[in-house]
Scaffold this motif. Structure first.
Motif, short mmCIF file in Angstrom:
data_model
loop_
_atom_site.label_atom_id
_atom_site.label_comp_id
_atom_site.label_asym_id
_atom_site.label_seq_id
_atom_site.Cartn_x
_atom_site.Cartn_y
_atom_site.Cartn_z
N GLY A 123 38.10 37.23 26.76
CA GLY A 123 37.02 37.43 25.79
C GLY A 123 36.25 36.15 25.52
O GLY A 123 36.33 35.17 26.28
N ASP A 124 35.54 36.16 24.40
CA ASP A 124 34.60 35.08 24.08
C ASP A 124 35.28 33.72 23.88
O ASP A 124 34.68 32.68 24.11
N GLU A 125 36.51 33.77 23.44
CA GLU A 125 37.24 32.52 23.16
C GLU A 125 37.29 31.63 24.41
O GLU A 125 37.30 30.40 24.32
N ALA A 126 37.30 32.27 25.57
CA ALA A 126 37.40 31.51 26.83
C ALA A 126 36.24 30.54 26.99
O ALA A 126 36.37 29.50 27.64
N ARG A 127 35.10 30.87 26.36
CA ARG A 127 33.91 30.02 26.52
C ARG A 127 34.07 28.63 25.92
O ARG A 127 33.26 27.74 26.16
N GLN A 128 35.12 28.43 25.13
CA GLN A 128 35.34 27.07 24.60
C GLN A 128 35.61 26.08 25.73
O GLN A 128 35.44 24.88 25.58
N ASN A 129 36.10 26.60 26.85
CA ASN A 129 36.43 25.73 27.98
C ASN A 129 35.15 25.44 28.79
O ASN A 129 34.45 26.37 29.20
N PRO A 130 34.85 24.17 29.05
CA PRO A 130 33.59 23.84 29.74
C PRO A 130 33.50 24.41 31.14
O PRO A 130 32.41 24.80 31.59
N ASP A 131 34.62 24.49 31.85
CA ASP A 131 34.57 25.05 33.21
C ASP A 131 34.35 26.56 33.17
O ASP A 131 33.74 27.12 34.09
N VAL A 132 34.84 27.20 32.11
CA VAL A 132 34.58 28.64 31.96
C VAL A 132 33.09 28.85 31.70
O VAL A 132 32.45 29.72 32.30
N ARG A 133 32.52 28.01 30.82
CA ARG A 133 31.08 28.13 30.54
C ARG A 133 30.27 27.92 31.81
O ARG A 133 29.32 28.65 32.10
N PHE A 134 30.66 26.90 32.59
CA PHE A 134 29.96 26.63 33.85
C PHE A 134 30.03 27.86 34.76
O PHE A 134 29.02 28.30 35.33
N PHE A 135 31.22 28.42 34.89
CA PHE A 135 31.38 29.58 35.77
C PHE A 135 30.53 30.75 35.29
O PHE A 135 29.76 31.34 36.06
N LEU A 136 30.65 31.07 33.99
CA LEU A 136 29.95 32.25 33.48
C LEU A 136 28.43 32.09 33.54
O LEU A 136 27.71 33.03 33.88
N ASP A 137 27.96 30.86 33.24
CA ASP A 137 26.51 30.67 33.15
C ASP A 137 25.85 30.36 34.50
O ASP A 137 24.74 30.79 34.76
N GLU A 138 26.54 29.58 35.34
CA GLU A 138 25.88 29.07 36.56
C GLU A 138 26.35 29.73 37.85
O GLU A 138 25.61 29.75 38.83
N VAL A 139 27.60 30.17 37.88
CA VAL A 139 28.15 30.71 39.13
C VAL A 139 28.14 32.23 39.12
O VAL A 139 27.65 32.88 40.04
N ALA A 140 28.69 32.81 38.04
CA ALA A 140 28.88 34.27 37.99
C ALA A 140 27.60 35.07 38.28
O ALA A 140 27.67 36.13 38.92
N PRO A 141 26.40 34.60 37.85
CA PRO A 141 25.20 35.39 38.16
C PRO A 141 24.99 35.60 39.67
O PRO A 141 24.29 36.53 40.06
N HIS A 142 25.59 34.75 40.49
CA HIS A 142 25.43 34.89 41.95
C HIS A 142 26.66 35.55 42.59
O HIS A 142 26.71 35.72 43.80
N VAL A 143 27.67 35.84 41.79
CA VAL A 143 28.88 36.46 42.31
C VAL A 143 28.71 37.98 42.19
O VAL A 143 28.74 38.52 41.10
N ASP A 144 28.50 38.62 43.34
CA ASP A 144 28.25 40.06 43.29
C ASP A 144 29.47 40.87 43.69
O ASP A 144 29.42 42.11 43.76
N GLY A 145 30.59 40.19 43.97
CA GLY A 145 31.81 40.90 44.33
C GLY A 145 31.78 41.45 45.75
O GLY A 145 32.74 42.08 46.20
N ASP A 146 30.70 41.20 46.44
CA ASP A 146 30.57 41.72 47.81
C ASP A 146 30.30 40.55 48.76
O ASP A 146 31.19 40.07 49.46
N LEU A 147 29.06 40.05 48.72
CA LEU A 147 28.74 38.90 49.56
C LEU A 147 29.40 37.63 49.02
O LEU A 147 29.98 36.84 49.76
N VAL A 148 29.33 37.44 47.73
CA VAL A 148 29.97 36.28 47.09
C VAL A 148 31.04 36.79 46.14
O VAL A 148 30.77 37.58 45.24
N ARG A 149 32.28 36.30 46.38
CA ARG A 149 33.40 36.79 45.58
C ARG A 149 34.17 35.62 44.98
O ARG A 149 34.37 34.60 45.65
N TRP A 150 34.60 35.76 43.72
CA TRP A 150 35.58 34.82 43.15
C TRP A 150 36.91 35.55 43.12
O TRP A 150 37.03 36.60 42.46
#
Ligand code: UDP
Length: 416
Positions: free
Chosen positions: A237-264
């Motif tokens: 949940g939202d608490e995870a956003r306190q971590n800077p690497d989580v914020r980086f992932f959610l804001d900068e990486v996840a928008p390009h992760v479509d679960g098909d071509l790009v997967r985490w």
């Protein structure tokens, strides 16, 4: 060789690590090789460590990695408590010839503060040396404490006081490099892989955008902050956003992760990790920091996977452009290099790893450094004087050393 080394791996992860763990992987690679050379190893780690050693000591029951990116006032005591355990061990036993320390900042500061009667120490700098300028800018470990880097480029950027304590660099190694040139060539898939913790410095966002642009499959493997599985991050949940690497992932990486071509896919370990790396068309390192040692780079070469990377930090030392990988100083050029990577010969990568990055090569170099550190400390040590004459007095200042006062002499001879 009769030498006992206290190997301080720190309190963050067990050794070997369960999956992600750069420093712990290096310790797990080094220790068996040292023992083969006759070195006795006392491993300071956490209770869940299983690495064979003459002895294992610990303060914490298990790895404290999840706390690592918490605010300072919640995390700083962990490394201190672990180091206090190490100091206690060194003080209460007389068989430690040298401490080989891997704990960022606190390890170095504590060992340097221990005074001239403590054993010599080698502190391996695994990280970006622009960190901790207050500590590195004024370091004084006398002639007893020395540091080593994990690449020449890392040390070249070190503050002067740190460089003056340096005995050089030792490249990282991986057990995968042993006989790497004799293994069957892996079958290559058409995908790219970024293997590493998700962090702006590692540039997963650059890689994800690139993959989308090239329409080339990309797998992102590694933890996001303390979360090793996508399901764990989703559940946090939202608490995870306190971590800077989580914020980086959610804001900068996840928008390009479509679960098909790009997967985490979260953290991978063991055979799954090796198969994933061996099958990749290229291992991508779109770095935004000066990579200090690059364990995953060395592992990629050992598994016959060419490296495509920004030419930062240790990359030009580890990868030969045009032979074992393709490097560029211009992020925009990465797309062309990715397309060209399929033309590189995986065997060249494996040969390079087998020659340069085996555990035996790394251990031999560390043994040489241990001898150097011990010789420097011994040459500077104060002459052996009956302590009755010194009680409450200042110790003679060793030539070139930091000097110290001892007011607790007991009547025994001081160690030479
Ligand atoms: N690693 C792993 N599984 C993952 C991601 C990383 O086993 O999902 C390992 C990787 O193989 C390497 C280490 O974690 O051994 C990361 O070390 P590196 O020096 O590349 O990065 P850093 O120490 O900067 O995180």
């Amino acid at each position: 060789m009769s030498l006992t080394v206290l190997m301080n791996a720190g309190p963050w992860l067990s050794v070997p690590p369960p999956g992600y763990g750069g420093i712990e992987n290096v310790v797990a690679t080094l220790v068996p090789e040292l023992r083969r050379l006759g070195v006795r190893v006392v491993l300071a780690s956490v209770e869940t460590s299983t690495l064979a050693a003459e002895e294992r000591i610990s303060v914490f029951p298990d790895g404290q990695f999840a706390a690592l990116q918490r605010p300072y006032n919640q995390v700083c005591g962990i490394a201190q408590a672990h180091l206090a355990g190490v100091v206690r061990a060194v003080r209460t036993r007389d068989d430690i010839d040298l401490v080989h320390d891997h704990v960022e900042a606190v390890g170095l500061a504590t060992l340097a503060a221990m005074g001239p009667d403590a054993p010599p120490a080698l502190h391996t700098l695994h990280w970006d040396l622009a960190k901790h300028p207050a500590l590195y800018g004024h370091l004084d470990g006398g002639d007893r404490v020395r540091v080593n880097g994990v690449s020449a480029s890392q040390l070249a950027r070190a503050p002067r006081a740190l460089r003056e304590h340096s005995v050089g660099h030792v490249h990282l190694a991986t057990p995968l490099a042993v006989d790497a040139d004799r293994r069957k060539p892996p079958a290559k898939g058409g995908y790219l892989l970024i293997l590493g913790r998700v962090n702006p410095g590692k540039g997963q966002d650059v890689g994800a955008r690139l993959a989308q642009r090239l329409r080339m499959p990309l797998v992102l493997a590694g933890p996001v902050g303390p979360y090793h599985r996508p399901a764990d991050l989703a559940a946090a949940g939202d608490e995870a956003r306190q971590n800077p690497d989580v914020r980086f992932f959610l804001d900068e990486v996840a928008p390009h992760v479509d679960g098909d071509l790009v997967r985490w896919i979260g953290t991978v370990a063991g055979q799954e990790r090796d198969d994933l790396l061996a099958g990749a068309r290229a291992a991508l390192f779109p770095l935004r920091w000066e990579e200090p040692g690059g364990t995953a780079v060395v592992e990629s070469l050992a598994l016959g996977t060419p490296v495509v990377a920004t030419a930062r930090g240790c990359l030009p030392e580890l990868v030969e452009h045009g032979r074992t990988g393709l490097l560029t100083t211009d992020e925009d050029e990465l797309a062309d290099l990715v397309s060209a990577a399929g033309r590189l010969d995986p065997d060249e990568c494996r040969r390079e790893a087998a020659a340069r990055f085996t555990p035996a090569v790394m251990a031999q170099r560390y043994v040489e450094l241990y001898e150097r550190v011990r010789a420097t400390a011994a040459a500077a040590a104060p002459p052996t004087v009956p302590t009755a004459r010194l009680t409450g007095a200042a110790l003679p200042r060793p030539a070139g050393g930091s000097g110290a006062t001892v007011g607790t002499a007991t009547g025994d001879l001081l160690p030479a």
